[in-house]
Design a protein around this motif. Structure first.
Motif, short mmCIF file in Angstrom:
data_model
loop_
_atom_site.label_atom_id
_atom_site.label_comp_id
_atom_site.label_asym_id
_atom_site.label_seq_id
_atom_site.Cartn_x
_atom_site.Cartn_y
_atom_site.Cartn_z
N ALA A 20 0.99 -1.11 -0.05
CA ALA A 20 0.09 -0.03 -0.37
C ALA A 20 0.73 0.73 -0.82
O ALA A 20 0.46 2.07 -1.03
N ALA A 21 1.64 1.04 0.84
CA ALA A 21 2.80 2.26 0.93
C ALA A 21 3.61 2.59 -0.29
O ALA A 21 3.73 3.65 -0.85
N LEU A 22 3.93 1.46 -0.99
CA LEU A 22 4.95 2.09 -2.19
C LEU A 22 4.15 1.97 -3.25
O LEU A 22 4.24 3.12 -4.23
N ALA A 23 2.12 1.76 -3.60
CA ALA A 23 1.35 1.93 -4.08
C ALA A 23 1.75 3.88 -4.59
O ALA A 23 1.76 4.56 -5.29
N GLY A 24 0.64 4.49 -2.89
CA GLY A 24 0.74 5.33 -3.01
C GLY A 24 2.09 6.01 -3.24
O GLY A 24 2.39 7.40 -3.94
N GLY A 25 3.27 6.02 -3.57
CA GLY A 25 4.77 6.63 -3.59
C GLY A 25 4.92 6.19 -5.09
O GLY A 25 5.58 7.42 -5.71
N ILE A 26 4.66 5.86 -5.54
CA ILE A 26 5.02 5.19 -6.79
C ILE A 26 3.89 6.21 -7.75
O ILE A 26 4.12 6.57 -8.51
N PHE A 27 3.15 6.49 -7.64
CA PHE A 27 2.14 7.03 -8.03
C PHE A 27 2.43 8.49 -7.85
O PHE A 27 1.82 9.76 -8.97
N ILE A 28 3.09 8.38 -6.48
CA ILE A 28 3.54 10.36 -6.38
C ILE A 28 4.73 10.52 -7.77
O ILE A 28 4.20 11.70 -8.12
N ALA A 29 5.20 10.12 -7.76
CA ALA A 29 6.04 9.93 -8.41
C ALA A 29 6.06 9.87 -10.22
O ALA A 29 6.38 10.54 -10.63
N VAL A 30 5.32 9.18 -10.77
CA VAL A 30 4.72 9.36 -12.01
C VAL A 30 4.22 10.87 -12.22
O VAL A 30 4.20 10.58 -13.43
N GLN A 31 3.29 11.12 -10.66
CA GLN A 31 2.86 12.68 -11.16
C GLN A 31 3.71 13.98 -11.51
O GLN A 31 3.92 14.43 -12.26
N ILE A 32 5.30 13.10 -11.08
CA ILE A 32 6.20 14.27 -11.24
C ILE A 32 6.89 15.05 -12.69
O ILE A 32 7.02 13.32 -12.65
N GLY A 33 6.13 15.73 -13.20
CA GLY A 33 6.87 15.58 -14.71
C GLY A 33 5.98 14.97 -15.55
O GLY A 33 6.70 14.59 -16.27
N HIS A 34 5.30 14.63 -14.95
CA HIS A 34 3.53 14.49 -16.06
C HIS A 34 3.64 15.22 -17.61
O HIS A 34 2.97 16.35 -17.48
#
Length: 234
Positions: A20-34
């Protein structure tokens, strides 16, 4: 890999909390510079990489949601079950959408560019004239499952008061807030995803801590989860 006999309930719950924590972290990272969807083409390596990251995020979120429910299913009741199933359905649809985006659309971009353009537009909520078949249904299920399931599960988790209540409330608020994207400018699309992602991180951390306390035989007051994870994430 440990033998099956060594895979305990605690290990499974810890795995789901980390998911769960990793899922949230990945999706935040994906938003950066999208990139803006209008300039983001499906044949690029960046498109494939971001879509695969979102696929992994959805799979991890499914594991995390399952662990949260199973850890406290008696307290969550019918509302929690409905929320878990609906939210999981939304993430399952998201997983399918992102797999199609990563594997299928890049192949079709040369032979059926109009279909690809319409699929990308429909995924962002734009109105299209072309019939894209079951893809539109998949988009609708993903959106409805994410919004309704997140609200139901967030409310159920908040009422159960086992995991961090601030994160449960943020889950309900963050997912319900996506309904506003229908009237907000496209610039809000990426920031509006962040509250739900932070909620998943908070719930994952809270589940990990609560699992450790339970294993040690320490009773965790319901109110304890309302502040400690917030301080840790700050």
């Amino acid at each position: 890999m440990p033998p099956l006999s060594a895979i305990t309930t605690t290990r499974l719950l810890r795995a789901s909390s980390a998911s769960a924590a990793l899922a949230g972290g990945i999706f935040i990272a994906v938003q950066i510079g999208h990139p803006d969807p209008g300039t983001f083409t499906t044949e690029t390596d960046e498109w494939v990489a971001r879509s695969l990251a979102k696929t992994a995020m959805a799979a991890l979120a499914l594991a995390g949601i399952t662990g949260m429910y199973l850890h406290q299913h008696r307290r969550l009741g019918v509302l929690g079950l409905l929320g878990c199933l609906t939210f999981a359905t939304g993430y399952l649809a998201i997983l399918a959408v992102e797999m199609i985006a990563a594997v299928v659309l890049p192949i079709l971009v040369d032979t059926h560019p109009g279909l690809v353009d319409d699929a990308v537009a429909a995924a962002t909520g734009a109105t299209i004239d072309r019939d894209i078949g079951a893809l539109q249904t998949l988009f609708n299920v993903a959106g409805a499952g994410y919004l309704l399931g997140g609200v139901l599960l967030g409310v159920a988790l908040f009422r159960a008061a086992v995991l961090a209540r601030w994160a449960a409330a943020l889950l309900a608020i963050g997912t319900s807030g996506t309904a506003l994207l229908a009237v907000l400018p496209a610039a809000f699309d990426r920031p509006m995803a962040v509250p739900t992602d932070v909620a998943l991180i908070g719930l994952g951390v809270s589940l990990w801590r609560h699992t450790g306390r339970t294993e040690a035989g320490i009773d965790v007051p319901a109110s304890e989860g309302t502040s400690a994870p917030a301080a840790r994430l700050a």
